[in-house]
Motif scaffolding. Structure first.
Motif, PDB file in Angstrom:
ATOM      1  N   ILE A 119       0.792  -1.175   0.120  1.00  0.00           N
ATOM      2  CA  ILE A 119       0.058  -0.170  -0.096  1.00  0.00           C
ATOM      3  C   ILE A 119       0.809   1.216  -0.202  1.00  0.00           C
ATOM      4  O   ILE A 119       1.686   1.271   0.859  1.00  0.00           O
ATOM      5  CB  ILE A 119      -0.890   0.062   1.361  1.00  0.00           C
ATOM      6  CG1 ILE A 119      -1.819  -1.272   1.339  1.00  0.00           C
ATOM      7  CG2 ILE A 119      -1.709   1.311   1.258  1.00  0.00           C
ATOM      8  CD1 ILE A 119      -2.585  -1.352   2.677  1.00  0.00           C
ATOM      9  N   ILE A 120       0.859   1.940  -1.163  1.00  0.00           N
ATOM     10  CA  ILE A 120       1.842   3.121  -0.999  1.00  0.00           C
ATOM     11  C   ILE A 120       0.883   4.285  -1.054  1.00  0.00           C
ATOM     12  O   ILE A 120      -0.138   4.724  -1.617  1.00  0.00           O
ATOM     13  CB  ILE A 120       2.334   3.233  -2.474  1.00  0.00           C
ATOM     14  CG1 ILE A 120       3.175   1.975  -2.851  1.00  0.00           C
ATOM     15  CG2 ILE A 120       3.285   4.227  -2.874  1.00  0.00           C
ATOM     16  CD1 ILE A 120       2.854   0.914  -3.748  1.00  0.00           C
ATOM     17  N   LEU A 121       1.261   5.251  -0.116  1.00  0.00           N
ATOM     18  CA  LEU A 121       0.987   6.720   0.211  1.00  0.00           C
ATOM     19  C   LEU A 121       1.746   7.841  -0.413  1.00  0.00           C
ATOM     20  O   LEU A 121       2.902   7.466  -0.257  1.00  0.00           O
ATOM     21  CB  LEU A 121       0.616   6.886   1.663  1.00  0.00           C
ATOM     22  CG  LEU A 121      -0.288   5.655   2.768  1.00  0.00           C
ATOM     23  CD1 LEU A 121      -0.165   6.199   3.889  1.00  0.00           C
ATOM     24  CD2 LEU A 121      -1.497   5.722   1.849  1.00  0.00           C
ATOM     25  N   THR A 122       1.106   8.264  -1.207  1.00  0.00           N
ATOM     26  CA  THR A 122       1.874   9.496  -1.802  1.00  0.00           C
ATOM     27  C   THR A 122       1.279  11.007  -1.846  1.00  0.00           C
ATOM     28  O   THR A 122      -0.118  10.857  -1.045  1.00  0.00           O
ATOM     29  CB  THR A 122       2.260   9.207  -3.323  1.00  0.00           C
ATOM     30  OG1 THR A 122       3.192  10.093  -3.806  1.00  0.00           O
ATOM     31  CG2 THR A 122       0.829   9.209  -4.105  1.00  0.00           C
ATOM     32  N   VAL A 148      -1.512   2.633  -5.443  1.00  0.00           N
ATOM     33  CA  VAL A 148      -1.113   3.939  -4.790  1.00  0.00           C
ATOM     34  C   VAL A 148      -1.977   5.144  -4.591  1.00  0.00           C
ATOM     35  O   VAL A 148      -3.032   5.112  -5.491  1.00  0.00           O
ATOM     36  CB  VAL A 148      -0.484   4.477  -6.281  1.00  0.00           C
ATOM     37  CG1 VAL A 148       0.229   5.914  -5.959  1.00  0.00           C
ATOM     38  CG2 VAL A 148       1.007   3.728  -6.596  1.00  0.00           C
ATOM     39  N   ILE A 149      -2.104   5.395  -3.360  1.00  0.00           N
ATOM     40  CA  ILE A 149      -3.181   6.024  -2.883  1.00  0.00           C
ATOM     41  C   ILE A 149      -2.416   7.494  -2.584  1.00  0.00           C
ATOM     42  O   ILE A 149      -1.544   7.702  -2.014  1.00  0.00           O
ATOM     43  CB  ILE A 149      -3.904   5.589  -1.669  1.00  0.00           C
ATOM     44  CG1 ILE A 149      -4.240   4.119  -1.724  1.00  0.00           C
ATOM     45  CG2 ILE A 149      -4.867   6.723  -0.737  1.00  0.00           C
ATOM     46  CD1 ILE A 149      -4.678   3.477  -0.420  1.00  0.00           C
ATOM     47  N   CYS A 150      -3.141   8.714  -3.097  1.00  0.00           N
ATOM     48  CA  CYS A 150      -2.616  10.084  -3.067  1.00  0.00           C
ATOM     49  C   CYS A 150      -3.648  10.641  -1.693  1.00  0.00           C
ATOM     50  O   CYS A 150      -4.590  10.809  -1.898  1.00  0.00           O
ATOM     51  CB  CYS A 150      -2.719  10.753  -4.251  1.00  0.00           C
ATOM     52  SG  CYS A 150      -2.270  12.349  -4.239  1.00  0.00           S
ATOM     53  N   LEU A 151      -2.790  11.159  -0.823  1.00  0.00           N
ATOM     54  CA  LEU A 151      -3.339  11.918   0.260  1.00  0.00           C
ATOM     55  C   LEU A 151      -3.490  13.309  -0.481  1.00  0.00           C
ATOM     56  O   LEU A 151      -2.507  14.023  -0.698  1.00  0.00           O
ATOM     57  CB  LEU A 151      -2.626  11.727   1.448  1.00  0.00           C
ATOM     58  CG  LEU A 151      -2.639  10.348   1.986  1.00  0.00           C
ATOM     59  CD1 LEU A 151      -1.937  10.358   3.601  1.00  0.00           C
ATOM     60  CD2 LEU A 151      -4.035   9.352   2.077  1.00  0.00           C
ATOM     61  N   THR A 152      -4.458  14.143  -0.177  1.00  0.00           N
ATOM     62  CA  THR A 152      -4.639  15.416  -0.386  1.00  0.00           C
ATOM     63  C   THR A 152      -5.121  16.159   0.844  1.00  0.00           C
ATOM     64  O   THR A 152      -5.477  15.682   1.789  1.00  0.00           O
ATOM     65  CB  THR A 152      -5.822  15.780  -1.596  1.00  0.00           C
ATOM     66  OG1 THR A 152      -6.893  15.401  -0.902  1.00  0.00           O
ATOM     67  CG2 THR A 152      -5.185  15.059  -2.656  1.00  0.00           C
ATOM     68  N   THR A 203      -7.682   8.531  -4.151  1.00  0.00           N
ATOM     69  CA  THR A 203      -7.208   9.752  -3.620  1.00  0.00           C
ATOM     70  C   THR A 203      -8.056   9.915  -2.224  1.00  0.00           C
ATOM     71  O   THR A 203      -9.175   9.351  -2.329  1.00  0.00           O
ATOM     72  CB  THR A 203      -7.715  10.939  -4.563  1.00  0.00           C
ATOM     73  OG1 THR A 203      -6.826  11.027  -5.775  1.00  0.00           O
ATOM     74  CG2 THR A 203      -7.250  12.448  -3.684  1.00  0.00           C
ATOM     75  N   VAL A 204      -7.567  10.292  -1.202  1.00  0.00           N
ATOM     76  CA  VAL A 204      -8.142  10.609   0.082  1.00  0.00           C
ATOM     77  C   VAL A 204      -8.122  11.881   0.489  1.00  0.00           C
ATOM     78  O   VAL A 204      -6.708  12.145   0.735  1.00  0.00           O
ATOM     79  CB  VAL A 204      -7.818   9.241   0.814  1.00  0.00           C
ATOM     80  CG1 VAL A 204      -8.278   9.683   2.502  1.00  0.00           C
ATOM     81  CG2 VAL A 204      -8.064   7.970   0.364  1.00  0.00           C
ATOM     82  N   ASP A 205      -8.931  12.611   0.634  1.00  0.00           N
ATOM     83  CA  ASP A 205      -8.762  13.903   1.390  1.00  0.00           C
ATOM     84  C   ASP A 205      -8.554  13.729   2.759  1.00  0.00           C
ATOM     85  O   ASP A 205      -9.404  13.045   3.754  1.00  0.00           O
ATOM     86  CB  ASP A 205      -9.628  14.928   0.829  1.00  0.00           C
ATOM     87  CG  ASP A 205      -9.372  16.172   1.624  1.00  0.00           C
ATOM     88  OD1 ASP A 205      -8.286  16.723   0.935  1.00  0.00           O
ATOM     89  OD2 ASP A 205     -10.165  16.855   2.078  1.00  0.00           O
ATOM     90  N   THR A 206      -7.453  14.705   3.337  1.00  0.00           N
ATOM     91  CA  THR A 206      -7.339  14.295   4.783  1.00  0.00           C
ATOM     92  C   THR A 206      -7.502  15.809   5.561  1.00  0.00           C
ATOM     93  O   THR A 206      -7.062  15.873   6.715  1.00  0.00           O
ATOM     94  CB  THR A 206      -5.895  13.739   5.236  1.00  0.00           C
ATOM     95  OG1 THR A 206      -4.907  15.288   4.532  1.00  0.00           O
ATOM     96  CG2 THR A 206      -5.233  12.650   4.202  1.00  0.00           C
ATOM     97  N   THR A 207      -8.068  16.673   4.681  1.00  0.00           N
ATOM     98  CA  THR A 207      -8.486  18.126   5.330  1.00  0.00           C
ATOM     99  C   THR A 207      -9.293  17.964   6.540  1.00  0.00           C
ATOM    100  O   THR A 207     -10.430  17.352   6.515  1.00  0.00           O
ATOM    101  CB  THR A 207      -8.868  18.968   4.294  1.00  0.00           C
ATOM    102  OG1 THR A 207      -8.050  19.015   3.127  1.00  0.00           O
ATOM    103  CG2 THR A 207      -9.177  20.273   4.909  1.00  0.00           C
ATOM    104  N   ALA A 208      -8.804  18.423   7.706  1.00  0.00           N
ATOM    105  CA  ALA A 208      -9.644  18.472   9.055  1.00  0.00           C
ATOM    106  C   ALA A 208      -9.969  17.066   9.349  1.00  0.00           C
ATOM    107  O   ALA A 208     -11.234  16.804  10.026  1.00  0.00           O
ATOM    108  CB  ALA A 208     -10.993  19.313   8.819  1.00  0.00           C
TER     109      ALA A 208
END
Ligand code: S3P
Length: 166
Positions: free
Chosen positions: A4-7, A97-101, A146-151
């Protein structure tokens, strides 16, 4: 099991989320910046200062090549890793590949002065973040998810990722 890759951009939570995710799944955790620092015997900032960004990117590519032959890991990459097409294909081949925003304000509050991040040193940090985010958006969109991490807290983000990977 694949990796599991977090970018994603600096300050989106890749390392802290990655550590918790790995713990929850009973997997190993690696951070490519840590591997680069170990290989160079220098911090990321020192590598940039002494040898320039090109040397850092070369080390990053070597480390990603090496790690993509392994499996069953949670891997956090540096924020610029998937701007390189070869890095992205190596990472996609060995896992999801999961992109955190996060919003620019959230990023700013998480990274503080940004003095450990050479790309944010000098000038107005808020402007640098917005400029880099705009330039990088097309690359981050190439991630599988994509997973948003805002707040959101780490636990909440981990739950969202678990829904994707399970
Ligand atoms: C970079 C992000 C940093 C580190 C280096 C370059 C980037 O990692 O790899 O300073 O290009 O976005 P984090 O995203 O973990 O801060």
């Amino acid at each position: 099991m694949k990796n599991i890759i977090l970018t994603g951009f600096m300050g989106t939570g890749k390392s802290s989320v990655g550590r918790h995710l790995a713990e929850g799944l009973g997997l190993g955790f690696v951070d490519t910046d840590d591997l680069i620092e170990g290989r160079a015997g220098l911090t990321v900032s020192e590598i940039f200062e002494r040898f320039g960004e090109g040397r850092f990117r070369a080390l990053e590519k070597e480390v990603i090549q090496g790690i993509s032959t392994q499996c069953g890991l949670v891997i956090a990459t540096g924020g610029g890793a998937i701007l390189d097409g070869e890095n992205l294909s190596n990472l996609k081949r060995c896992g999801v590949v999961i992109c955190l925003t996060a919003s620019p304000d959230t990023i700013l509050s998480r990274i503080g002065e940004g003095d450990e991040r050479p790309l944010l040193v000098g000038g107005d940090i808020r402007e640098r973040i917005s400029g880099l985010l705009k330039l990088r958006e097309p690359f981050y969109m190439k991630a599988d998810f994509t997973v948003d991490t805002t707040a959101k807290g780490v636990r909440e983000v981990v739950e969202e990722i678990l829904k994707i990977v399970r």
